[in-house]
Motif scaffolding. Structure first.
Motif, PDB file in Angstrom:
ATOM      1  N   VAL A   1       1.192   6.014  -3.558  1.00 21.84           N
ATOM      2  CA  VAL A   1       2.596   6.836  -3.946  1.00 21.84           C
ATOM      3  C   VAL A   1       2.247   8.172  -3.596  1.00 21.84           C
ATOM      4  O   VAL A   1       1.268   9.013  -4.047  1.00 21.84           O
ATOM      5  N   ILE A   2       3.275   8.766  -2.742  1.00 14.63           N
ATOM      6  CA  ILE A   2       3.301  10.265  -2.179  1.00 14.63           C
ATOM      7  C   ILE A   2       4.602  10.660  -3.001  1.00 14.63           C
ATOM      8  O   ILE A   2       5.695  10.329  -2.924  1.00 14.63           O
ATOM      9  N   ALA A   3       4.397  11.825  -3.864  1.00 14.03           N
ATOM     10  CA  ALA A   3       5.399  12.432  -4.267  1.00 14.03           C
ATOM     11  C   ALA A   3       5.406  13.785  -3.980  1.00 14.03           C
ATOM     12  O   ALA A   3       4.378  14.571  -3.852  1.00 14.03           O
ATOM     13  N   LYS A   4       6.691  14.522  -3.653  1.00 17.53           N
ATOM     14  CA  LYS A   4       6.970  15.806  -3.528  1.00 17.53           C
ATOM     15  C   LYS A   4       7.843  16.428  -4.378  1.00 17.53           C
ATOM     16  O   LYS A   4       9.108  15.834  -4.759  1.00 17.53           O
ATOM     17  N   ASP A   5       7.579  17.630  -4.631  1.00 14.99           N
ATOM     18  CA  ASP A   5       8.676  18.435  -5.524  1.00 14.99           C
ATOM     19  C   ASP A   5       9.159  19.579  -4.603  1.00 14.99           C
ATOM     20  O   ASP A   5       8.893  19.852  -3.715  1.00 14.99           O
ATOM     21  N   SER A   6      10.143  20.186  -5.555  1.00 18.16           N
ATOM     22  CA  SER A   6      10.781  21.249  -4.771  1.00 18.16           C
ATOM     23  C   SER A   6      10.222  22.556  -4.210  1.00 18.16           C
ATOM     24  O   SER A   6      10.677  23.412  -3.592  1.00 18.16           O
ATOM     25  N   ALA A   7       8.931  22.775  -5.043  1.00 12.73           N
ATOM     26  CA  ALA A   7       8.194  23.714  -4.542  1.00 12.73           C
ATOM     27  C   ALA A   7       7.261  23.430  -3.601  1.00 12.73           C
ATOM     28  O   ALA A   7       6.303  24.000  -3.254  1.00 12.73           O
ATOM     29  N   ASN A   8       7.469  22.258  -2.700  1.00 17.11           N
ATOM     30  CA  ASN A   8       6.614  21.844  -1.546  1.00 17.11           C
ATOM     31  C   ASN A   8       5.260  21.452  -1.929  1.00 17.11           C
ATOM     32  O   ASN A   8       4.323  21.356  -1.205  1.00 17.11           O
ATOM     33  N   GLN A   9       5.013  21.067  -3.287  1.00 18.94           N
ATOM     34  CA  GLN A   9       3.632  20.467  -3.691  1.00 18.94           C
ATOM     35  C   GLN A   9       3.818  18.992  -3.512  1.00 18.94           C
ATOM     36  O   GLN A   9       4.745  18.332  -3.775  1.00 18.94           O
ATOM     37  N   VAL A  10       2.691  18.708  -3.124  1.00 19.65           N
ATOM     38  CA  VAL A  10       2.575  17.083  -2.721  1.00 19.65           C
ATOM     39  C   VAL A  10       1.411  16.604  -3.272  1.00 19.65           C
ATOM     40  O   VAL A  10       0.367  17.239  -3.182  1.00 19.65           O
ATOM     41  N   SER A  11       1.729  15.274  -3.845  1.00 20.51           N
ATOM     42  CA  SER A  11       0.397  14.533  -4.510  1.00 20.51           C
ATOM     43  C   SER A  11       0.274  13.175  -4.237  1.00 20.51           C
ATOM     44  O   SER A  11       1.426  12.582  -3.793  1.00 20.51           O
ATOM     45  N   GLU A  12      -0.722  12.701  -3.992  1.00 23.22           N
ATOM     46  CA  GLU A  12      -0.926  11.222  -3.667  1.00 23.22           C
ATOM     47  C   GLU A  12      -1.723  10.468  -4.610  1.00 23.22           C
ATOM     48  O   GLU A  12      -2.771  10.850  -5.181  1.00 23.22           O
ATOM     49  N   SER A  13      -1.085   9.408  -5.038  1.00 27.21           N
ATOM     50  CA  SER A  13      -1.926   8.408  -6.117  1.00 27.21           C
ATOM     51  C   SER A  13      -1.918   7.036  -5.655  1.00 27.21           C
ATOM     52  O   SER A  13      -1.038   6.514  -4.857  1.00 27.21           O
ATOM     53  N   SER A  14      -3.141   6.553  -5.726  1.00 25.81           N
ATOM     54  CA  SER A  14      -3.110   4.941  -5.348  1.00 25.81           C
ATOM     55  C   SER A  14      -3.961   4.224  -6.236  1.00 25.81           C
ATOM     56  O   SER A  14      -4.930   4.615  -6.878  1.00 25.81           O
ATOM     57  N   GLN A  15      -3.918   2.905  -6.140  1.00 28.98           N
ATOM     58  CA  GLN A  15      -4.660   2.093  -7.174  1.00 28.98           C
ATOM     59  C   GLN A  15      -4.609   0.586  -6.365  1.00 28.98           C
ATOM     60  O   GLN A  15      -3.337   0.046  -5.821  1.00 28.98           O
ATOM     61  N   GLU A  16      -5.570  -0.255  -6.903  1.00 26.20           N
ATOM     62  CA  GLU A  16      -5.515  -1.778  -6.383  1.00 26.20           C
ATOM     63  C   GLU A  16      -4.824  -2.431  -7.376  1.00 26.20           C
ATOM     64  O   GLU A  16      -5.100  -2.052  -8.494  1.00 26.20           O
ATOM     65  N   PHE A  17      -4.096  -3.685  -7.063  1.00 22.09           N
ATOM     66  CA  PHE A  17      -3.491  -4.259  -7.959  1.00 22.09           C
ATOM     67  C   PHE A  17      -3.636  -5.547  -7.517  1.00 22.09           C
ATOM     68  O   PHE A  17      -4.051  -5.947  -6.496  1.00 22.09           O
ATOM     69  N   SER A  18      -3.341  -6.619  -8.509  1.00 20.92           N
ATOM     70  CA  SER A  18      -3.529  -8.193  -8.136  1.00 20.92           C
ATOM     71  C   SER A  18      -2.711  -8.871  -9.135  1.00 20.92           C
ATOM     72  O   SER A  18      -2.306  -8.462 -10.319  1.00 20.92           O
ATOM     73  N   MET A  19      -2.156 -10.090  -8.624  1.00 21.34           N
ATOM     74  CA  MET A  19      -1.124 -11.017  -9.518  1.00 21.34           C
ATOM     75  C   MET A  19      -2.226 -12.144  -9.829  1.00 21.34           C
ATOM     76  O   MET A  19      -1.717 -12.479 -10.834  1.00 21.34           O
ATOM     77  N   ASP A  20      -3.178 -12.452  -9.287  1.00 24.29           N
ATOM     78  CA  ASP A  20      -3.957 -13.744  -9.721  1.00 24.29           C
ATOM     79  C   ASP A  20      -5.112 -13.175 -10.596  1.00 24.29           C
ATOM     80  O   ASP A  20      -6.003 -14.406 -10.896  1.00 24.29           O
ATOM     81  N   GLY A  21      -5.283 -12.244 -11.070  1.00 22.15           N
ATOM     82  CA  GLY A  21      -6.404 -11.573 -12.113  1.00 22.15           C
ATOM     83  C   GLY A  21      -7.502 -11.144 -11.262  1.00 22.15           C
ATOM     84  O   GLY A  21      -8.666 -10.618 -11.931  1.00 22.15           O
ATOM     85  N   SER A  22      -7.519 -10.999  -9.892  1.00 21.03           N
ATOM     86  CA  SER A  22      -8.519 -10.442  -9.070  1.00 21.03           C
ATOM     87  C   SER A  22      -8.641  -9.131  -9.841  1.00 21.03           C
ATOM     88  O   SER A  22      -7.761  -8.474  -9.804  1.00 21.03           O
ATOM     89  N   ARG A  23     -10.145  -8.470  -9.599  1.00 18.87           N
ATOM     90  CA  ARG A  23     -10.218  -7.145 -10.007  1.00 18.87           C
ATOM     91  C   ARG A  23     -11.466  -6.724  -9.115  1.00 18.87           C
ATOM     92  O   ARG A  23     -12.380  -7.445  -8.794  1.00 18.87           O
TER      93      ARG A  23
END
Length: 595
Positions: A343-365
């Motif tokens: 996920v890349i989020a940007k605000d009105s002050a032109n600040q940008v941050s990036e957040s990422s994570q792994e996910f699964s539906m079958d219980g894999s981890r």
């Protein structure tokens, strides 16, 4: 925003009158601007609210001005009116405190929990229309609180453990229970089986204290064997980091934020696979969800929130209410294996941050992060005690065995190391001195000094006795391990080599015909061996000097001079070195092993 709420976790603030004024100034900004942007119903501050260190950064003392600074920041920011702030004590908050219930305790006077009388283990509830969430404070602080360094490990004795157990039982009907405290469970001396049984009633245990081992371990978060999470947050003191934790339909998600960096993104659905706790969470809801759900915080207006899955852009999340952003999705498209969401989020002050994570539906981890898991899942005090026992078995017991099973004059065919050890153990002064250095710390008193304020007490390997109270302090296990490694091992090697040289023996025998080349090689071996052995003494001398300085500044002059395990050993250490230089200058009497 039904079934969704969030709170803030901050730890190891360390407000100091001597160090880093920006720590205090930026904490003011956090209490005003950051909390205003995040607007949490709850804030957990898990200890070390103040630094309590003297200007030399070695000695410790409670400074009322630090506590006044902490309280004034909270009061001026209207924290008691704006949110539910829950603070607990850390080991720095207990340096030289006679009792947690003492009227002179600054925590009781200048903290929010202390003013309410919550100075031990207690429970806090947050109630919403969609359920109740319970937070149980786990008090593992020593009482009385000795000066540093003898309170780095925590302890929970029977009565306090029973209290935590009883508090835990009161939360069984809550949607979720979170335990929190200052010390990670791995450095709490207690009945670990019983403590684990208590903590498994909650989805997570939140803590601080280790500061990510001064940056040595970047990620100290794990899923314990009981199925509950243990999450240590990085410190405010140096890293200026805090954590935002969210419950979305009773599934826990979190993100850590560095002060001054915006926006902050917490991905609440799908939940990060690494932190799934199937025993506590309704993870099946992820498979039946219709939207990706995100919390995006910033003091400025959010301009865009872009979502990627497996490096492919899937769309722009839309604002719903407050910090909640959503994006339709089809979970069945990701039914098998691990997937990555960014996920890349940007605000009105032109600040940008990036957040990422792994996910699964079958219980894999994914696999647990090894370093953090080892630190949080190991009984650290027991480990250091075991290592000390091993050191005794390796460095001390063999000396006794060799002395009992050899003659004072070694066999000519023995290797150089064996000969050196035989010479060493049959020299009475060296032998008994090494036994004393290796075994005394396990059986005798370490320090007689001002262990808590001006109260004189005695420190031993297994704890501290002061004012008629026994303090089950166990950081001494770490110290004795380091002493054996940095002192006992080098002095043993030095004495063995030195006495062997004086007996015209070398560690490695070089056999060639007589001549200048042979003599030159022999001299090289002697010089190199001598330099190596003397170099081993340098860390030992520095370590002992540092220990003595700490004892003097932490427990007074009395504590230094009456410290058999430190100053007295330091003196014996130098006596052994001087004695080693003398051995061999006079003919040794092989009959009794004395010079």
């Amino acid at each position: 925003m039904d079934n969704l709420w969030w709170f803030v976790h901050i730890s190891d603030i360390h407000l100091s009158r001597f160090k880093d004024p920006s720590r205090t100034e930026e904490f003011k900004v956090f209490c005003n601007e950051d909390l205003n942007a995040i607007n949490p119903p709850l804030v957990l501050a898990t200890g070390d609210l103040t630094d309590a260190k003297k200007p030399d950064h070695i000695g410790s003392e409670q400074y009322e001005i630090e506590w006044k600074s902490y309280w004034s920041i909270l009061k001026l920011a209207n924290i008691p009116e704006r949110t539910h702030w829950v603070d607990v004590r850390g080991n720095h908050d207990l340096f030289h405190v006679l009792s947690k219930n003492d009227d002179s305790s600054y925590f009781r006077k200048y903290s929010i929990s202390g003013q309410k009388g919550d100075v031990g283990s207690f429970v806090v509830e947050k109630k919403f229309s969609f359920g109740t969430y319970s937070f149980v404070a786990v008090d593992a602080l020593l009482d009385p609180g000795p000066g540093r360094p003898f309170n780095f490990f925590g302890a929970i004795e029977g009565p306090e453990l029973k209290k935590i157990e009883d508090l835990s039982q009161t939360t069984l009907k809550s949607n979720q229970t979170v335990f929190f405290g200052h010390y990670p469970t791995s450095i709490i001396v207690t009945d670990h089986a019983r403590l684990s049984n208590i903590l498994q009633n909650g989805i997570a245990y939140l803590c601080g204290h280790l500061h990510n081992l001064m940056g040595g371990v970047s990620d100290m978060q794990t899923l314990q064997r009981t199925g509950s999470l243990e999450l240590e947050v990085k410190d405010w003191k140096v890293n200026r980091i805090y954590r935002v934790v969210a419950f979305d339909h009773d599934m826990l998600s979190f993100a850590e934020k560095r002060f001054g960096e915006w926006p902050l993104v917490v991905i609440t659905n799908p939940k990060a696979a690494r932190f799934m706790a199937p025993k506590h969470e309704p993870l099946g809801k992820i498979q039946h969800s219709t939207h990706i759900r995100l919390l995006v915080f910033s003091p400025n207006k959010i301009v865009s929130v872009t979502v990627f899955i497996n490096e492919e852009q899937v769309g722009q999340a839309e604002h719903v209410e407050g910090p909640l952003y959503v994006l339709p999705w089809k979970p069945n498209n990701f039914a098998e294996g691990m997937h990555n969401m960014k996920v890349i989020a940007k605000d009105s002050a032109n600040q940008v941050s990036e957040s990422s994570q792994e996910f699964s539906m079958d219980g894999s981890r994914p696999l647990q992060r090894l370093a953090g898991a080892i630190v949080l899942m190991t009984d650290i005090p027991a480990l250091f005690l075991s290592l000390y026992v091993i050191e005794v078995l390796v460095l001390v017991i063999p000396l006794i065995v060799i002395r009992r099973n050899t003659r004072p004059i070694p066999n000519y065919q023995q290797d150089a190391i064996s000969k050196a050890l035989v010479y060493l153990v049959h020299h009475d002064f060296f032998f008994y001195s090494l036994l004393l250095m290796g075994l005394y710390p396990a059986i005798g008193p370490w320090i007689f000094g001002q262990m808590v304020q001006d109260r004189v007490g005695v420190s031993l390997l297994y704890g501290i006795y002061v004012e008629g109270k026994w303090i089950p302090e166990k950081f001494s296990y770490t110290i004795i391990f380091m002493d054996m490694l940095l002192i006992q091992l080098p002095i043993t090697i030095f004495l063995a080599v030195c006495i062997s040289y004086r007996k015209n023996q070398t560690i490695q025998r070089v056999r060639f015909k007589s001549g200048p080349i042979v003599q030159f090689v022999k001299n090289v071996f002697k010089v190199v061996g001598g330099l190596v052995c003397h170099a081993l003494l340098i860390p030992a001398i520095i370590w002992q000097w540092y220990e003595c300085v700490c004892i003097r500044r932490c427990y007074g002059t009395l504590g230094l001079f009456l410290s058999p395990a430190f100053l007295w050993r330091f003196v014996l250490f130098f006596v052994l070195i001087l004695k080693a230089y003398v051995v061999g200058r006079k003919q040794t009497n092989p009959g009794n092993g004395k010079s």
